[in-house]
Design an enzyme around this catalytic site. Structure first.
Site, PDB file in Angstrom:
ATOM      1  N   GLU A 166       2.819   8.070   2.443  1.00  0.00           N
ATOM      2  CA  GLU A 166       1.826   8.349   1.941  1.00  0.00           C
ATOM      3  C   GLU A 166       0.670   8.262   3.009  1.00  0.00           C
ATOM      4  O   GLU A 166       0.236   7.632   3.846  1.00  0.00           O
ATOM      5  CB  GLU A 166       0.703   7.632   0.533  1.00  0.00           C
TER       6      GLU A 166
ATOM      7  N   GLY B 286      -0.927  -2.448   2.259  1.00  0.00           N
ATOM      8  CA  GLY B 286      -0.756  -3.562   1.170  1.00  0.00           C
ATOM      9  C   GLY B 286       0.917  -3.441   0.791  1.00  0.00           C
ATOM     10  O   GLY B 286       1.827  -4.374   0.790  1.00  0.00           O
TER      11      GLY B 286
ATOM     12  N   MET C  57       3.196   0.101  -1.016  1.00  0.00           N
ATOM     13  CA  MET C  57       3.075   1.447  -0.857  1.00  0.00           C
ATOM     14  C   MET C  57       3.874   1.785  -3.286  1.00  0.00           C
ATOM     15  O   MET C  57       5.264   0.847  -2.663  1.00  0.00           O
ATOM     16  CB  MET C  57       3.296   2.172   0.021  1.00  0.00           C
ATOM     17  N   GLU C  58       3.182   2.439  -3.611  1.00  0.00           N
ATOM     18  CA  GLU C  58       4.485   2.327  -4.664  1.00  0.00           C
ATOM     19  C   GLU C  58       4.995   3.380  -5.100  1.00  0.00           C
ATOM     20  O   GLU C  58       5.363   4.003  -6.355  1.00  0.00           O
ATOM     21  CB  GLU C  58       2.846   2.761  -6.179  1.00  0.00           C
TER      22      GLU C  58
ATOM     23  N   HIS D 263      -1.112  -3.756  -9.517  1.00  0.00           N
ATOM     24  CA  HIS D 263      -1.561  -2.414  -8.756  1.00  0.00           C
ATOM     25  C   HIS D 263      -0.480  -1.411  -8.959  1.00  0.00           C
ATOM     26  O   HIS D 263      -0.046   0.197  -9.772  1.00  0.00           O
ATOM     27  CB  HIS D 263      -2.662  -2.821  -8.068  1.00  0.00           C
ATOM     28  N   GLU D 264       0.565  -1.995  -7.917  1.00  0.00           N
ATOM     29  CA  GLU D 264       1.518  -0.549  -8.226  1.00  0.00           C
ATOM     30  C   GLU D 264       2.638  -0.378  -8.910  1.00  0.00           C
ATOM     31  O   GLU D 264       2.714   0.438  -9.187  1.00  0.00           O
ATOM     32  CB  GLU D 264       2.171  -1.316  -6.945  1.00  0.00           C
TER      33      GLU D 264
ATOM     34  N   GLU E 107      -6.567   5.096  -7.259  1.00  0.00           N
ATOM     35  CA  GLU E 107      -7.123   4.522  -6.926  1.00  0.00           C
ATOM     36  C   GLU E 107      -7.717   3.431  -7.525  1.00  0.00           C
ATOM     37  O   GLU E 107      -7.342   1.976  -7.261  1.00  0.00           O
ATOM     38  CB  GLU E 107      -6.788   4.095  -4.998  1.00  0.00           C
TER      39      GLU E 107
HETATM   40  N1  BES Z   1      -1.205   3.777  -2.415  1.00  0.00           N
HETATM   41  C1  BES Z   1      -1.077   2.699  -1.526  1.00  0.00           C
HETATM   42  C2  BES Z   1      -0.667   2.688  -0.515  1.00  0.00           C
HETATM   43  C3  BES Z   1      -1.792   2.919   0.597  1.00  0.00           C
HETATM   44  C4  BES Z   1      -2.496   3.175   0.996  1.00  0.00           C
HETATM   45  C5  BES Z   1      -0.945   4.767   0.860  1.00  0.00           C
HETATM   46  C6  BES Z   1      -3.329   3.677   1.721  1.00  0.00           C
HETATM   47  C7  BES Z   1      -1.528   5.106   2.191  1.00  0.00           C
HETATM   48  C8  BES Z   1      -2.737   4.820   2.670  1.00  0.00           C
HETATM   49  C9  BES Z   1      -1.126   1.255  -2.448  1.00  0.00           C
HETATM   50  O1  BES Z   1      -1.342   1.510  -4.013  1.00  0.00           O
HETATM   51  C10 BES Z   1      -2.487   0.275  -2.865  1.00  0.00           C
HETATM   52  O2  BES Z   1      -3.965   1.214  -3.178  1.00  0.00           O
HETATM   53  N2  BES Z   1      -2.459  -0.157  -1.365  1.00  0.00           N
HETATM   54  C11 BES Z   1      -3.575  -1.304  -1.567  1.00  0.00           C
HETATM   55  C12 BES Z   1      -3.139  -2.931  -2.413  1.00  0.00           C
HETATM   56  C13 BES Z   1      -3.416  -3.329  -3.519  1.00  0.00           C
HETATM   57  C14 BES Z   1      -3.688  -4.019  -4.599  1.00  0.00           C
HETATM   58  C15 BES Z   1      -5.041  -2.591  -3.454  1.00  0.00           C
HETATM   59  C16 BES Z   1      -2.983  -1.546   0.043  1.00  0.00           C
HETATM   60  O3  BES Z   1      -2.464  -1.055   0.296  1.00  0.00           O
HETATM   61  O4  BES Z   1      -4.184  -2.539   0.628  1.00  0.00           O
HETATM   62 ZN    ZN Z   2      -2.689   1.871  -4.805  1.00  0.00          ZN
END
Ligand code: BES
Ligand code: ZN
Length: 835
Positions: free
Chosen positions: A96, A232, A234-235, A268-269, A291
């Site tokens: 992603e 942080g 990735m789902e 979250h994930e 998100e």
């Molecule tokens: N889908 C995102 C991961 C992501 C973030 C992919 C940025 C590509 C670019 C994942 O679901 C996510 O939001 N992760 C957060 C943590 C969450 C608890 C807020 C993150 O990575 O900060």
């Molecule tokens: Zn997310």
């Protein structure tokens, strides 16, 4: 499927060399492509065929070579150390938003869904994982050291959710109540540290199944800790990847805030497994659906698993206020924003999509009510499962379920940027109070002066001192002004808007109304989340120059009896902002005195050691308060911190995990080169990434110029994982006045290396924000702007504009209020006049 006869196929592809490509129409002979034309800028390749491919289905076969890169995107390698100290590499994916195309040529858009049959050929002593369960594992014919691992076919899904991992891992496993095999993969020898996340995941899956009334569709889910990881977590469907610090918990060495973070990230994930994976956004414009929703429901899930965390109050401080801060800028953007190029997509993984998204969903959930909201969610998820959906589709389902005008209300929040400030005044008319409400866009730069008058449909709730926890009136404000009559409200009763701080707006009370609310802060009759919201609104009004900062300082002093962690945390954060601002003046020490005065009573009440019966929030509060006092130079706190640190280092008495950050930051802030060396030694010795990160984040508290340089050099060294460099440099910028200048210079001097390391990406935006947001004069705004004009960072363009705007706002704030603040501090210190 060839839908229209053609002799060209265009697909996404980046940093990949295609060796051969052929197309075989069903039941016919294959045709080899004769030309591969790479459009590098667009991350595409055009395959040209010598003859026309006719309408119909067929098989496209591509042999290609890609790169196992070290940029933390696409298919990349992640370095780790074995228990015996050897350095090894794992191969992992992060697709992603637009990086599946770096692992294999594909149509890399969320709406182009397909099933995936994945096989991996890997060294036989390595763990190989992918989205689905293994269905076959056999020796690889050409090499006895290799095995071929075949995974079950995935459901129809988007490319950005495909994943595979090859490396050495241990795991713990369980079966969730709804029968899904859940595993948490950890570094070798650390399986125990996966247990906490495993428990959370096993509780969360049935919770979501029940909430959505849709089962988790895959037979297994793996959660895995990856050493080098940009986000942080990735789902990826069935194989969720995490930073080590977002997944691993050690009963002895992890602090309370880490536990909470792990619970939130897991929540979250796992929510994405439904909301995002099963039903996917039509295009990145609707990223916020993914998100924002996951960032809301992670709190619902943690509240279910850990009611003692009081997590919803923390939502307000962590997401709601953060979103409002950003969204008050002229350089904010609407939640729904059109995006094209990958750099534009990267750019919207920001607090608007996440935190404002989550906040407007929270407001909507409150407006609809849980029962109808759930009905609507189920409708949406069943109607669009395995398909894609846009924002309107969610509104339609919720509208059906609730009978309320959801689209009309929500369009005002997602299609236009910003949010309203509601000005309210009250007039007593015999037994009643007549309220007059006016909404206007809230701007960080002061009263809105634009030509058009943006309006929001605002669910308003009002309570009185009669029952501060229950709305006396609820109404949808759908115009600029509103007059309301509150029946039977006596002159001595106060009135408050925005019960629970749920509505996404700020409130400005008339001076009388505000004055009547202050006693309700002191005697705690106003609920915590409302005390928090009131304080935060006032602070932002002061920042915008609508009220004076001195007024807010006075209100802050009314929090003497405050017991609530989150209320303190928000207040502390605002004092931190003010403290940074005043570091540009010559009375910086005065605000430290103020901080000490505000925080010492609670510090004394708490003491250093947990008392019997205390819980999670007490531990968080103690860490917050002691850290604040220690940094501000509170003598007793500093001495005790030094004593405890010495015992810790000498192994006499190990600091509890919750006290480490506050102690570290205190001794560094008032430390010298020996302190820094000791901390760096502790860093080297630390086995857990959590402890390393804890130290990395506070190193910037050191204030001597040569030591600051040492920390900055350390940030880019092999000792710090690539994704963590940002927080070390950010820590320096936020740690002291000298640090701020040094960090900015360091970023400029090392720009190429830093930019290259993160390849654009969202970490570069974070780095820029952390480094320059604290400046406070017009010249610096110009300098920052000029630098990024000559060193473009496309995915951080908007962040740069926001930072420049913030710098100018800081400058204006300083000019406007510094002198008054100074006078107020002096007058507080002066002995009361004799009469
Ligand atoms: N889908 C995102 C991961 C992501 C973030 C992919 C940025 C590509 C670019 C994942 O679901 C996510 O939001 N992760 C957060 C943590 C969450 C608890 C807020 C993150 O990575 O900060
Ligand atoms: Zn997310």
């Amino acid at each position: 499927q060839v839908k229209q006869a053609t002799n060209q196929i265009v697909m996404n592809c980046a940093d990949i060399d295609i060796i051969t490509a052929s197309y075989a129409p069903e039941g016919d002979e294959e045709v080899h492509a004769t030309g591969f034309n790479y459009q590098n800028e667009d991350e595409k390749v055009t395959l040209s065929f010598p003859s026309t491919l006719q309408k119909g289905t067929g098989t496209l076969k591509i042999d290609f070579v890609g790169e196992l890169n070290d940029k933390m995107k696409g298919f990349y390698r992640s370095k780790y150390t074995t228990p015996t100290g050897d350095t090894r590499y794992a191969a992992v994916t992060q697709f992603e938003a637009t990086d599946a195309r770096r692992a294999f040529p594909c149509w890399d858009e969320p709406a182009i869904k397909a099933t995936f049959d994945i096989s991996l050929v890997v060294p036989k002593d390595r763990v190989a994982l992918s989205n689905m369960n293994v269905i076959d594992r056999k020796p690889y014919p050409d090499d006895e050291n290799l095995v071929e691992v075949k995974f079950a076919r995935t459901p129809v899904m988007s490319t950005y959710l495909v994943a595979f991992v090859v490396g050495e891992y241990d795991f713990v496993e369980t079966r969730s109540l709804d029968g899904v095999l859940v595993r948490v993969y950890t570094p070798v020898g650390k399986a125990e540290q996966g247990k906490f996340a495993l428990e959370v995941a096993a509780k969360t899956l049935p919770f979501y199944k029940d909430y959505f009334n849709v089962p988790y569709p895959l037979p297994k889910i793996d959660l895995i800790a990856i050493a080098d990881f940009a986000a942080g977590a990735m789902e990826n469907w069935g194989l969720v990847t995490y930073r080590e610090t977002a997944l691993l918990i050690d009963p002895k060495n992890s602090c309370s805030s880490s536990r909470q973070w792990v619970a939130l990230v897991v929540g979250h994930e796992l929510a994405h497994q439904w909301f995002g994976n099963l039903v996917t956004m039509e295009w990145w414009t609707h990223l916020w659906l993914n998100e924002g929703f996951a960032s809301w429901i992670e709190y619902l899930c943690v509240d279910h698993c850990f009611p003692e965390y009081d997590i919803w109050t923390q939502f307000v401080s962590a997401d709601y206020t953060r979103a409002q801060e950003l969204d008050a800028l002229d350089n904010s953007h609407p939640i729904e924003v059109s995006v094209g190029h990958p750099a534009e997509v990267d750019e919207i993984f920001d607090a608007i999509s996440y935190s404002k998204g989550a906040s407007v969903i929270r407001m909507l959930h409150d407006y609809i009510g849980d029962e109808d909201f759930r009905k609507g969610m189920n409708l949406y998820l069943t109607k669009f499962q395995q398909k894609n959906a846009a924002t309107e589709d969610l509104w339609e389902s919720l509208e059906k379920a609730s009978g309320k005008p959801i689209a009309a209300v929500m369009n005002t929040w997602t299609k236009q940027m910003g949010f309203p400030l509601i000005y309210v005044e009250a007039e007593q008319q015999e037994e009643d109070k007549v309220l007059k409400l006016v909404q206007k866009k809230f701007c960080a730069s002061g009263p809105y002066t634009g030509e058009d008058f943006p309006m929001w449909m605002v669910p308003i709730s009002i309570c009185t001192s009669d029952d501060p926890t229950c709305a006396k009136m609820q109404i949808l404000m759908d115009k600029a002004e509103l007059t309301l009559v509150l029946k039977d409200v006596k002159p001595d009763q106060w009135v408050k808007l925005n019960l629970g701080t749920v509505g996404f707006y700020r409130t400005q009370y008339s001076p009388d109304m505000l004055e009547s609310l202050i006693p309700a802060i002191k005697d705690l009759s106003l609920p915590p989340v409302d005390r928090l919201g009131l304080q935060n609104d006032l602070f932002s009004l002061a920042r915008a120059g609508i009220i004076s900062t001195v007024e807010v300082l006075k209100v802050m002093e009314a929090f003497v009896n405050e017991p609530n962690y989150t209320v303190w945390s928000d207040l502390s954060c605002n004092l931190g902002i003010l403290s940074t601002l005043l570091s540009h003046t010559d009375f910086y020490e005065e605000i430290q005195v103020f901080v000490k005065d505000v925080f010492s009573p609670i510090g004394e009440r708490l003491g250093w050691d947990p008392k019997p019966g205390e819980g999670h929030l007490d531990a968080l509060l103690r860490g917050l308060v002691l850290g604040k006092l220690g940094k501000a130079g509170h003598k007793a706190t500093l001495e005790e911190a030094r004593r405890r640190f010495k015992d810790h280092v000498e192994g006499k008495h190990v600091l509890s995990a919750d006290l480490r950050s506050p102690v570290y930051v205190t001794i560094l802030k008032h430390g010298d080169s020996t302190t820094l060396d000791t901390m760096l030694k502790l860093h080297k010795q630390a086995d857990m990434q959590e402890e390393k990160n804890r130290i990395e984040r506070v190193l910037g508290a050191i204030s001597q110029p040569e030591l600051i340089q040492k920390v900055l050099t350390f940030a880019l060294s092999e000792e710090v994982r690539p994704q963590d460099t940002v927080s070390v440099i950010g820590g320096v910028a936020g740690g002291s006045k000298q640090g701020r200048k040094a960090a900015w210079k360091f970023v400029r001097d090392n720009w190429e290396e830093l930019y290259n390391r993160y390849q654009g990406g969202f970490l570069i935006s974070r780095l820029i924000k952390l480094t320059v947001d604290g400046f406070a004069n017009d010249k610096m705004a110009a300098e920052v702007k000029a630098f990024f004009e000559s060193h473009p960072a496309p995915s951080a363009e908007r962040t740069v504009q926001q930072c420049c705007e913030n710098i100018l706002l800081n400058a204006a704030w300083l000019k406007r209020d510094a002198e008054n603040i100074h006078q107020y501090f002096l007058q507080r210190k002066a002995p009361p006049a004799m009469v």
